[in-house]
Design a protein around this motif. Structure first.
Motif, PDB file in Angstrom:
ATOM      1  N   LEU A 301       0.856  -0.839   0.088  1.00  7.57           N
ATOM      2  CA  LEU A 301       0.287   0.043  -0.414  1.00  7.57           C
ATOM      3  C   LEU A 301       1.029   0.897   0.127  1.00  7.57           C
ATOM      4  O   LEU A 301       0.400   2.903  -0.624  1.00  7.57           O
ATOM      5  N   ASP A 302       2.042   1.472   0.347  1.00  3.66           N
ATOM      6  CA  ASP A 302       2.697   2.408   0.599  1.00  3.66           C
ATOM      7  C   ASP A 302       3.388   2.713  -0.927  1.00  3.66           C
ATOM      8  O   ASP A 302       3.204   4.171  -1.203  1.00  3.66           O
ATOM      9  N   ALA A 303       4.007   1.545  -1.231  1.00  4.41           N
ATOM     10  CA  ALA A 303       4.262   2.081  -2.620  1.00  4.41           C
ATOM     11  C   ALA A 303       3.311   2.263  -3.765  1.00  4.41           C
ATOM     12  O   ALA A 303       2.879   3.019  -4.785  1.00  4.41           O
ATOM     13  N   ALA A 304       2.336   1.773  -3.223  1.00  6.65           N
ATOM     14  CA  ALA A 304       0.534   2.142  -4.823  1.00  6.65           C
ATOM     15  C   ALA A 304       0.538   3.646  -4.029  1.00  6.65           C
ATOM     16  O   ALA A 304      -0.044   4.051  -5.141  1.00  6.65           O
ATOM     17  N   ARG A 305       0.556   4.223  -2.879  1.00  6.39           N
ATOM     18  CA  ARG A 305       0.092   5.810  -3.080  1.00  6.39           C
ATOM     19  C   ARG A 305       1.088   6.409  -3.142  1.00  6.39           C
ATOM     20  O   ARG A 305       1.186   7.012  -3.624  1.00  6.39           O
ATOM     21  N   ARG A 306       3.054   5.830  -3.478  1.00  2.54           N
ATOM     22  CA  ARG A 306       3.352   6.699  -4.113  1.00  2.54           C
ATOM     23  C   ARG A 306       3.273   6.396  -5.853  1.00  2.54           C
ATOM     24  O   ARG A 306       3.841   8.305  -5.847  1.00  2.54           O
ATOM     25  N   ARG A 307       3.185   5.371  -6.285  1.00  2.00           N
ATOM     26  CA  ARG A 307       2.969   5.449  -7.410  1.00  2.00           C
ATOM     27  C   ARG A 307       1.715   6.574  -7.753  1.00  2.00           C
ATOM     28  O   ARG A 307       2.112   6.878  -8.874  1.00  2.00           O
ATOM     29  N   ASP A 308       0.643   6.488  -7.017  1.00  2.00           N
ATOM     30  CA  ASP A 308      -0.751   6.791  -7.359  1.00  2.00           C
ATOM     31  C   ASP A 308      -0.133   8.588  -7.131  1.00  2.00           C
ATOM     32  O   ASP A 308      -0.734   9.632  -7.913  1.00  2.00           O
ATOM     33  N   ARG A 309       1.267   9.188  -6.468  1.00  2.00           N
ATOM     34  CA  ARG A 309       1.247  10.434  -6.455  1.00  2.00           C
ATOM     35  C   ARG A 309       2.062  11.078  -7.793  1.00  2.00           C
ATOM     36  O   ARG A 309       2.854  12.229  -7.569  1.00  2.00           O
ATOM     37  N   PRO A 312       8.357   8.083  -7.135  1.00  2.00           N
ATOM     38  CA  PRO A 312       9.444   7.253  -7.930  1.00  2.00           C
ATOM     39  C   PRO A 312       8.898   5.795  -6.685  1.00  2.00           C
ATOM     40  O   PRO A 312       8.296   6.273  -5.335  1.00  2.00           O
ATOM     41  N   PHE A 313       8.991   5.258  -6.821  1.00  2.00           N
ATOM     42  CA  PHE A 313       8.103   3.556  -6.091  1.00  2.00           C
ATOM     43  C   PHE A 313       9.153   2.396  -6.658  1.00  2.00           C
ATOM     44  O   PHE A 313       8.664   1.453  -6.181  1.00  2.00           O
ATOM     45  N   LYS A 314      10.301   2.762  -7.229  1.00  2.00           N
ATOM     46  CA  LYS A 314      10.654   1.153  -7.825  1.00  2.00           C
ATOM     47  C   LYS A 314      11.188   0.735  -6.514  1.00  2.00           C
ATOM     48  O   LYS A 314      11.893  -0.320  -6.585  1.00  2.00           O
ATOM     49  N   VAL A 373      18.017  -5.025  -6.485  1.00  2.00           N
ATOM     50  CA  VAL A 373      17.625  -3.405  -7.420  1.00  2.00           C
ATOM     51  C   VAL A 373      17.312  -2.277  -5.380  1.00  2.00           C
ATOM     52  O   VAL A 373      17.338  -1.183  -5.810  1.00  2.00           O
ATOM     53  N   ILE A 374      16.602  -3.194  -4.677  1.00  2.49           N
ATOM     54  CA  ILE A 374      16.747  -2.312  -3.604  1.00  2.49           C
ATOM     55  C   ILE A 374      18.073  -1.284  -2.893  1.00  2.49           C
ATOM     56  O   ILE A 374      19.177  -0.221  -2.916  1.00  2.49           O
ATOM     57  N   ALA A 375      19.224  -2.087  -3.412  1.00  2.00           N
ATOM     58  CA  ALA A 375      20.453  -2.050  -2.827  1.00  2.00           C
ATOM     59  C   ALA A 375      21.054  -1.122  -3.546  1.00  2.00           C
ATOM     60  O   ALA A 375      22.096  -0.074  -3.573  1.00  2.00           O
TER      61      ALA A 375
END
Length: 381
Positions: A301-309, A312-314, A373-375
């Protein structure tokens, strides 16, 4: 039990209620039988299409639902909790529409997107090859321009809906220029020269057909090139960022289903004159399972909300995919343990859930790739 969700408005609440009703009444009762018989649920995808659920995060002008990712993913979670094959299939279809919806021309979108979003067409995403999985830039399937057509030769591997889909969003090599030599073609299933290999024999999600797709001089009109030549890998990887959120939501749905089964069983199962759920060892096990499910839901949900706004959410998408799929593997395994010997039998769905939980750790980028990817995102911050 029904998940308590903090949805943005009453319209979203009504949608989730509808999705939950369809999932409970139309999907869940069929899941065990279809999985056991390795039967592809094409009619159930058509049902989702007629219900307006195959294009939820895409524009209404093309037949989509115009929903935020925050709401779409929660609808997807409800479907996956009832039947993972359908949830993953919906996520793959959504990802298969991404390139056209976001990078196609106006004419391409108006021509093909309404049927793709309206449920008449089911999509597949053809990126991986036998020697190009995690290293997508190494793909070798070639497309050579011949007059007004591209002629495609090569084999795609591990294709969800392979041989069942109506179109394949296909990444092909149009030049030898490494990652910059890959392009995206929207390939109809009835293209001459395109065929499916034998379905893979899998340990779980057996109702979801996975197969190689073989291109033997398949001719595709050049008008089906999405974006410019050389844009393919960029489109593919961008789509995967959103696709990983879909898999995270599906994994959470699966974990929630396993938790619900464990709670229900341990409430009614008695030992030493008491319900098993009253024993501290079981209480702690269930508490850890619930904590894992809720934590995983929070990450997607945190990533989705960033995408909606438009943020960056990669990194957040990779975290959500990593956390949610690892949680699903742990929670489904613990659910089998909570049911004891009964959990190891096919009389209860948790053994199937445990088998199904493995593959979300692998597709849309293995969890080892997610850690890379995260690193890298941290290094470049």
């Amino acid at each position: 039990m029904a998940v308590e969700r903090l949805l943005p408005d009453t319209e979203a609440e009504d949608l989730i209620a509808l999705v939950r009703e369809i999932a409970t009444d139309e999907l869940k009762p069929l899941a065990a039988e279809y999985e056991e018989k390795e039967r592809f649920p094409r009619e159930q995808f058509r049902l989702l299409g007629r219900s307006g659920l195959l294009g939820l995060p895409y524009p209404e002008e093309y037949g989509g639902g115009g929903l935020s990712y925050e709401v779409y993913l929660q609808a997807l979670e409800e479907i996956a909790a009832a039947w993972l094959t359908i949830g993953v299939g919906l996520s793959v279809h959504t990802m298969s529409c991404y390139a056209l919806a976001n990078h196609g021309t106006d004419e391409q979108r108006s021509t093909w997107l309404p049927d793709m979003l309206g449920g008449d067409l089911l999509g597949a995403y053809a990126l991986s090859e036998t020697n190009a999985g995690s290293d997508a830039a190494a793909l070798s399937t070639r497309a050579v321009l011949d007059g007004a057509d591209y002629v495609i030769t090569g084999t795609k591997a591990w294709i969800t809906h392979g041989g069942e889909a109506d179109f394949y969003t296909t990444m092909v090599r149009t030049s030898p220029d490494g990652s910059r030599g890959i392009s995206c073609l929207l390939v109809p299933a009835d293209t001459p020269g395109l065929s499916a290999g034998a379905p893979e024999r899998k340990m779980g999600m057996t109702g979801s057909t996975t197969a190689q797709m073989i291109f033997d001089g398949a001719r595709v009109p050049a008008t089906r090139l999405v974006g410019a030549e050389g844009d393919g890998l960029k489109l593919a990887l961008t789509a995967l960022n959103s696709g990983r959120l879909g898999i995270a939501a599906c994994a959470v749905g699966l974990a929630q289903a396993a938790l619900d089964e464990a709670v229900a069983y341990t409430k009614q199962r008695t030992q030493f004159g008491r319900p098993v759920i009253d024993f501290q060892g079981m209480e702690f096990l269930l508490a850890d399972m619930a904590s894992a499910v809720d934590s995983a839901r929070a990450t997607y949900l945190d990533a989705a909300r960033r995408r909606d706004r438009g943020l960056p959410f990669k990194r957040q998408a990779s975290i959500a995919k990593l956390v949610a799929t690892d949680a699903a593997m742990k929670v489904t395994t613990d659910a089998v343990q909570a049911l004891g010997g009964a959990g190891y039998t096919k009389d209860f769905p948790v053994e199937r859930y445990m088998r199904e939980a493995k593959v979300p750790q692998i597709f849309e980028g293995t969890n080892q790739i997610q850690r890379m990817v995260i690193a890298r995102e941290l290094k470049n911050a």
